[in-house]
Design a protein around this motif. Sequence first.
Motif, PDB file in Angstrom:
ATOM      1  N   LEU A 101       0.756  -1.253  -0.023  1.00  0.00           N
ATOM      2  CA  LEU A 101       0.094   0.050  -0.164  1.00  0.00           C
ATOM      3  C   LEU A 101       0.716   1.242  -0.015  1.00  0.00           C
ATOM      4  O   LEU A 101       0.519   2.296  -0.835  1.00  0.00           O
ATOM      5  N   GLU A 102       1.868   1.123   0.598  1.00  0.00           N
ATOM      6  CA  GLU A 102       2.864   2.308   0.767  1.00  0.00           C
ATOM      7  C   GLU A 102       3.427   2.642  -0.632  1.00  0.00           C
ATOM      8  O   GLU A 102       3.349   4.148  -0.903  1.00  0.00           O
ATOM      9  N   ILE A 103       3.707   1.729  -1.572  1.00  0.00           N
ATOM     10  CA  ILE A 103       4.434   2.076  -2.706  1.00  0.00           C
ATOM     11  C   ILE A 103       3.300   2.155  -3.998  1.00  0.00           C
ATOM     12  O   ILE A 103       3.224   3.163  -4.819  1.00  0.00           O
ATOM     13  N   ASN A 104       2.245   1.247  -3.593  1.00  0.00           N
ATOM     14  CA  ASN A 104       1.067   1.387  -4.826  1.00  0.00           C
ATOM     15  C   ASN A 104       0.168   2.569  -4.585  1.00  0.00           C
ATOM     16  O   ASN A 104      -0.731   2.797  -5.737  1.00  0.00           O
ATOM     17  N   VAL A 105      -0.153   3.180  -3.350  1.00  0.00           N
ATOM     18  CA  VAL A 105      -1.032   4.180  -3.133  1.00  0.00           C
ATOM     19  C   VAL A 105      -0.660   5.279  -2.492  1.00  0.00           C
ATOM     20  O   VAL A 105      -0.536   6.354  -3.228  1.00  0.00           O
ATOM     21  N   ILE A 106       0.068   5.105  -1.332  1.00  0.00           N
ATOM     22  CA  ILE A 106       0.574   6.403  -0.531  1.00  0.00           C
ATOM     23  C   ILE A 106       1.447   7.057  -1.189  1.00  0.00           C
ATOM     24  O   ILE A 106       1.325   8.411  -1.525  1.00  0.00           O
ATOM     25  N   SER A 147      -4.727  -2.835  -3.288  1.00  0.00           N
ATOM     26  CA  SER A 147      -3.857  -1.736  -3.657  1.00  0.00           C
ATOM     27  C   SER A 147      -4.359  -1.111  -4.983  1.00  0.00           C
ATOM     28  O   SER A 147      -4.383   0.324  -4.979  1.00  0.00           O
ATOM     29  N   LYS A 148      -4.443  -1.770  -6.090  1.00  0.00           N
ATOM     30  CA  LYS A 148      -5.017  -1.256  -7.409  1.00  0.00           C
ATOM     31  C   LYS A 148      -6.385  -0.672  -7.297  1.00  0.00           C
ATOM     32  O   LYS A 148      -6.786   0.241  -7.831  1.00  0.00           O
ATOM     33  N   PHE A 149      -7.461  -1.354  -6.647  1.00  0.00           N
ATOM     34  CA  PHE A 149      -8.532  -0.887  -6.277  1.00  0.00           C
ATOM     35  C   PHE A 149      -8.636   0.680  -5.341  1.00  0.00           C
ATOM     36  O   PHE A 149      -9.416   1.637  -5.938  1.00  0.00           O
ATOM     37  N   ALA A 150      -7.773   0.545  -4.498  1.00  0.00           N
ATOM     38  CA  ALA A 150      -7.462   1.953  -3.763  1.00  0.00           C
ATOM     39  C   ALA A 150      -6.926   2.911  -4.892  1.00  0.00           C
ATOM     40  O   ALA A 150      -7.254   4.294  -4.862  1.00  0.00           O
ATOM     41  N   LEU A 151      -5.978   2.561  -5.642  1.00  0.00           N
ATOM     42  CA  LEU A 151      -5.498   3.462  -6.728  1.00  0.00           C
ATOM     43  C   LEU A 151      -6.695   3.971  -7.430  1.00  0.00           C
ATOM     44  O   LEU A 151      -6.548   5.196  -7.934  1.00  0.00           O
ATOM     45  N   THR A 152      -7.347   3.207  -7.940  1.00  0.00           N
ATOM     46  CA  THR A 152      -8.810   3.506  -8.950  1.00  0.00           C
ATOM     47  C   THR A 152      -9.333   4.770  -8.217  1.00  0.00           C
ATOM     48  O   THR A 152      -9.802   5.673  -8.761  1.00  0.00           O
ATOM     49  N   ALA A 153      -9.531   4.341  -6.984  1.00  0.00           N
ATOM     50  CA  ALA A 153     -10.606   5.351  -6.276  1.00  0.00           C
ATOM     51  C   ALA A 153      -9.748   6.750  -6.112  1.00  0.00           C
ATOM     52  O   ALA A 153     -10.368   7.790  -6.191  1.00  0.00           O
ATOM     53  N   LEU A 154      -8.125   6.426  -5.733  1.00  0.00           N
ATOM     54  CA  LEU A 154      -7.509   7.840  -5.553  1.00  0.00           C
ATOM     55  C   LEU A 154      -7.593   8.410  -6.658  1.00  0.00           C
ATOM     56  O   LEU A 154      -7.754   9.824  -7.063  1.00  0.00           O
ATOM     57  N   THR A 155      -7.543   7.751  -8.120  1.00  0.00           N
ATOM     58  CA  THR A 155      -7.387   8.520  -9.262  1.00  0.00           C
ATOM     59  C   THR A 155      -8.865   9.141  -9.494  1.00  0.00           C
ATOM     60  O   THR A 155      -8.616  10.209 -10.036  1.00  0.00           O
TER      61      THR A 155
END
Length: 236
Positions: A101-106, A147-155
Amino acid sequence: MSRPIVLVTGGTRGIGAAICDALAPDHHLVIGGRDRAAVESACERYESAQPFVCDVADGDAMEQAVADLGLDRLDGLVHSAGVSGGWRTEESNRQVWRNILEINVIAVSELTRLTLEALRAAEGTIVTINSGSGLRASGAGGHYPASKFALTALTDVLREELRPDGIRVCSVHPGRVNTEMQRDLVASEHRTYDPLEFLRPESVATAVRTALTATPDATYETISIRPGPAATNRRS
């Protein structure tokens, strides 16, 4: 600087390197990576490039690296650095979750925050390299798709937050791509690796260049790239 300036994290290998190749003819590249020798070697391949050496998981180091760049404008930010993970839930622990999560999202959120003023000055474009796993989770191990679902939401959130500033935000979701990461994943699945079964990094890079160079009236918000018939038929 007359060329558009684009920062590419993970720019020394895989998809990131292919993105740098695709942009190099008419962009100034800021190439990100942890290994200074690899970053400097990558910079030497291009007519206009400079290094961005830091571990994106180290917040203090990343903040200092951005400050050292001293950019007053940034036309593009491509988040290509990332890690995979195939551990089953029963085999994982808190540290595994924290690392991915640190690398892929935060790190994506933090680097975006640190470069926002330069992006605003250029009315630039942000591109996140996501995954098909950011649209649909399958297989063993929840770390990577989570982590990728979180990245989708972040984007998605960044797109709406930054739209009034003239900043475009694109999420690119490739299927499996022929990279070293993919080789490791296939090995963990105890399968024979055939590179022709997968997308080429250059195919993903073409999509990223399209998003970055879109005419001002258009935004590519989400791009999903799947293996074509040649790769699909090879697996059957």
